[in-house]
Design an enzyme around this catalytic site. Structure first.
Site, PDB file in Angstrom:
ATOM      1  N   HIS A 164     -42.960  12.522  25.363  1.00 25.99           N
ATOM      2  CA  HIS A 164     -42.042  11.526  24.798  1.00 25.99           C
ATOM      3  C   HIS A 164     -41.685  10.455  25.825  1.00 25.99           C
ATOM      4  O   HIS A 164     -40.509  10.262  26.181  1.00 25.99           O
ATOM      5  CB  HIS A 164     -40.772  12.175  24.251  1.00 25.99           C
ATOM      6  CG  HIS A 164     -40.162  11.386  23.120  1.00 25.99           C
ATOM      7  ND1 HIS A 164     -39.532  11.969  22.048  1.00 25.99           N
ATOM      8  CD2 HIS A 164     -40.083  10.049  22.910  1.00 25.99           C
ATOM      9  CE1 HIS A 164     -39.094  11.028  21.216  1.00 25.99           C
ATOM     10  NE2 HIS A 164     -39.412   9.853  21.731  1.00 25.99           N
ATOM     11  N   ARG A 190     -41.299  10.014  15.843  1.00 24.14           N
ATOM     12  CA  ARG A 190     -40.449  11.199  15.917  1.00 24.14           C
ATOM     13  C   ARG A 190     -41.255  12.419  15.495  1.00 24.14           C
ATOM     14  O   ARG A 190     -42.047  12.377  14.552  1.00 24.14           O
ATOM     15  CB  ARG A 190     -39.224  11.050  14.998  1.00 24.14           C
ATOM     16  CG  ARG A 190     -38.179  10.049  15.491  1.00 24.14           C
ATOM     17  CD  ARG A 190     -37.453  10.573  16.722  1.00 24.14           C
ATOM     18  NE  ARG A 190     -36.385   9.690  17.163  1.00 24.14           N
ATOM     19  CZ  ARG A 190     -36.491   8.816  18.159  1.00 24.14           C
ATOM     20  NH1 ARG A 190     -37.661   8.685  18.799  1.00 24.14           N
ATOM     21  NH2 ARG A 190     -35.458   8.078  18.527  1.00 24.14           N
ATOM     22  N   GLU A 236     -38.202  19.392  21.123  1.00 27.87           N
ATOM     23  CA  GLU A 236     -38.156  18.618  22.360  1.00 27.87           C
ATOM     24  C   GLU A 236     -36.874  18.932  23.120  1.00 27.87           C
ATOM     25  O   GLU A 236     -35.805  19.011  22.514  1.00 27.87           O
ATOM     26  CB  GLU A 236     -38.216  17.118  22.060  1.00 27.87           C
ATOM     27  CG  GLU A 236     -39.523  16.667  21.463  1.00 27.87           C
ATOM     28  CD  GLU A 236     -39.592  15.141  21.291  1.00 27.87           C
ATOM     29  OE1 GLU A 236     -38.678  14.435  21.784  1.00 27.87           O
ATOM     30  OE2 GLU A 236     -40.557  14.671  20.679  1.00 27.87           O
TER      31      GLU A 236
END
Length: 320
Positions: free
Chosen positions: A287, A240, A269
Site C-alpha cells: 500500500h 482499496r 492491512e
C-alpha cells in the site's frame, strides 16, 4: 495572543509537514509511528482540538459516539474516507476533510508498475535471478503478456483513474472505463464509456480498479465478475482491498482465468494475504501508491491547509 489549537498527528508524516504543523499548532506526535487503537483515538480526542489521521485510524460509529466534545475536526491524510463513518461524525458536529488531487499521479505510477510487473512476470524473473537459478534461455522462456496496444478497462474514472488513463495512452492502450457518470469528452480523452461494470469487463484485457470502497463496491470483483473477463486477463488494484474478493481472485488465478494480478492493497492491512504470497504471478506492494516525497509533502500540506481554514473560521477546501 490566543493559544494555538492542539493537534494530534496519529502517524509520522513528512518532515516538512511536521515542521509546519509545529509552527502553527501545539502538536502531539505519535513518535513511535505505530497503529492507534480505538481506545487511543477516544483518549486523544479529550486532549486535542484536531487530528490528522491516516487510513489506519478507524472512526467507526462506535468510536464517533465516544469522542470527546473537544475534538472539532478530522483532517484526513488520505483521499479515501471509508475509515470514517461520516454520518456518525456529522451527528457529533465534527468536520471531516481529505486530501484529493495531490496523490493522483503517484498512485497512477504504482498502478502502471503493477500492471507491467504482473504482465511481464517480474516477480518470477526477479526471484530466478536473485536465487542464482537463471541457467537457461530460449524463445519460449518467461513469455508474458504485452501491454502495448492492449485493451485497458478502468473502474472508477476519477482523478487517479484519469491520471492512469493518460499514462496508459503512452503505451498505445485502448482505454475503456466504467464510472457512475459519463465524463466530458475532455476528461475522457478518447476513452470509451461503459454504462455497466459487466459491459466493461468483457473487453478488459487489463483491468485497473480506482473506485472508493463503499457498501456498494465491497466485493466488486467476485467470482462471477472475474468470469466475465477475457481469459488470461491481468487485474490491478491500487484503490482499496475491500473491492476484491481475495478467495475469488485465488480461484481465478488457479483456473487461469486471470493470468496475473498486481496488488497494492488487501482485505487485511497491514499484513496482506499469505495465500496470495505463494503465487509468483501476483506482484504485491505494501500500500505505497502515494509514497513519494513530493506527494507526502503535498498530502500533509493539504491537510494543514484544511485545518488552517477551519480555525480561521472559513470553510475548508476539502470539507466532506
Amino acid at each position: 495572543m490566543s493559544a494555538k489549537p492542539s493537534l494530534w498527528i496519529s502517524r509520522k508524516l513528512s518532515d516538512a509537514t511536521i515542521k509546519r504543523a509545529r509552527r502553527d499548532y501545539e502538536v502531539i506526535l505519535n513518535e513511535a509511528d505505530g497503529l492507534s487503537s480505538d481506545a487511543d483515538i477516544v483518549a486523544m480526542s479529550a486532549r486535542v482540538d484536531a487530528v490528522i489521521p491516516c487510513h489506519s485510524e478507524h472512526f467507526s460509529a462506535d468510536v464517533a459516539a465516544r469522542l470527546d466534545p473537544r475534538l472539532k475536526i478530522i483532517a484526513n491524510h488520505s483521499v479515501g474516507v471509508d475509515h470514517c463513518d461520516l454520518p456518525a461524525l456529522a451527528a457529533r458536529g465534527i468536520a471531516v476533510t481529505n486530501t484529493p488531487d495531490v496523490l493522483s499521479d503517484a498512485t497512477a505510477e504504482i498502478a502502471m508498475l503493477l500492471m507491467l510487473g504482473a504482465a511481464r512476470r517480474a516477480i518470477e524473473g526477479d526471484t530466478l535471478v536473485r536465487a542464482g537459478n537463471w541457467d537457461v534461455w530460449s524463445p519460449s522462456f518467461m513469455v508474458g503478456k504485452q501491454v502495448t496496444g492492449a485493451r485497458l478497462g478502468i473502474i472508477g474514472m476519477g482523478r487517479v483513474g484519469q491520471a492512469f488513463a493518460r499514462k496508459a495512452r503512452g503505451f498505445d492502450m485502448e482505454v475503456h472505463y466504467y464510472n457512475r457518470s459519463e465524463l466530458s469528452p475532455e476528461q475522457a480523452g478518447g476513452a470509451t464509456y461503459h454504462a455497466s461494470v459487466e459491459s466493461l469487463l468483457h473487453v478488459a484485457d487489463f483491468l485497473s480498479l480506482h473506485c472508493p470502497a463503499t457498501p456498494e463496491t465491497t466485493g466488486l470483483m467476485n467470482g462471477g465478475r472475474f468470469a466475465l473477463l477475457p481469459k488470461g486477463a491481468v487485474m490491478v488494484n491500487t484503490a482499496r482491498g475491500a473491492l476484491v474478493d481475495e478467495g475469488a481472485l485465488i480461484a481465478a488465478l488457479e483456473s487461469g482465468q486471470i493470468a496475473a494480478a498486481g496488488l497494492d492493497c488487501f482485505e487485511t492491512e497491514p499484513g496482506g494475504n499469505p495465500v496470495l504470497a505463494q503465487y509468483q504471478n501476483v506482484f504485491m506492494l505494501p500500500h505505497i501508491g502515494s509514497a513519494t516525497t513530493q506527494t507526502r509533502d503535498a498530502m500533509g500540506f493539504r491537510a494543514l491547509d484544511n485545518l488552517d481554514a477551519f480555525f480561521a473560521g472559513q470553510r475548508p477546501r476539502d470539507l466532506l
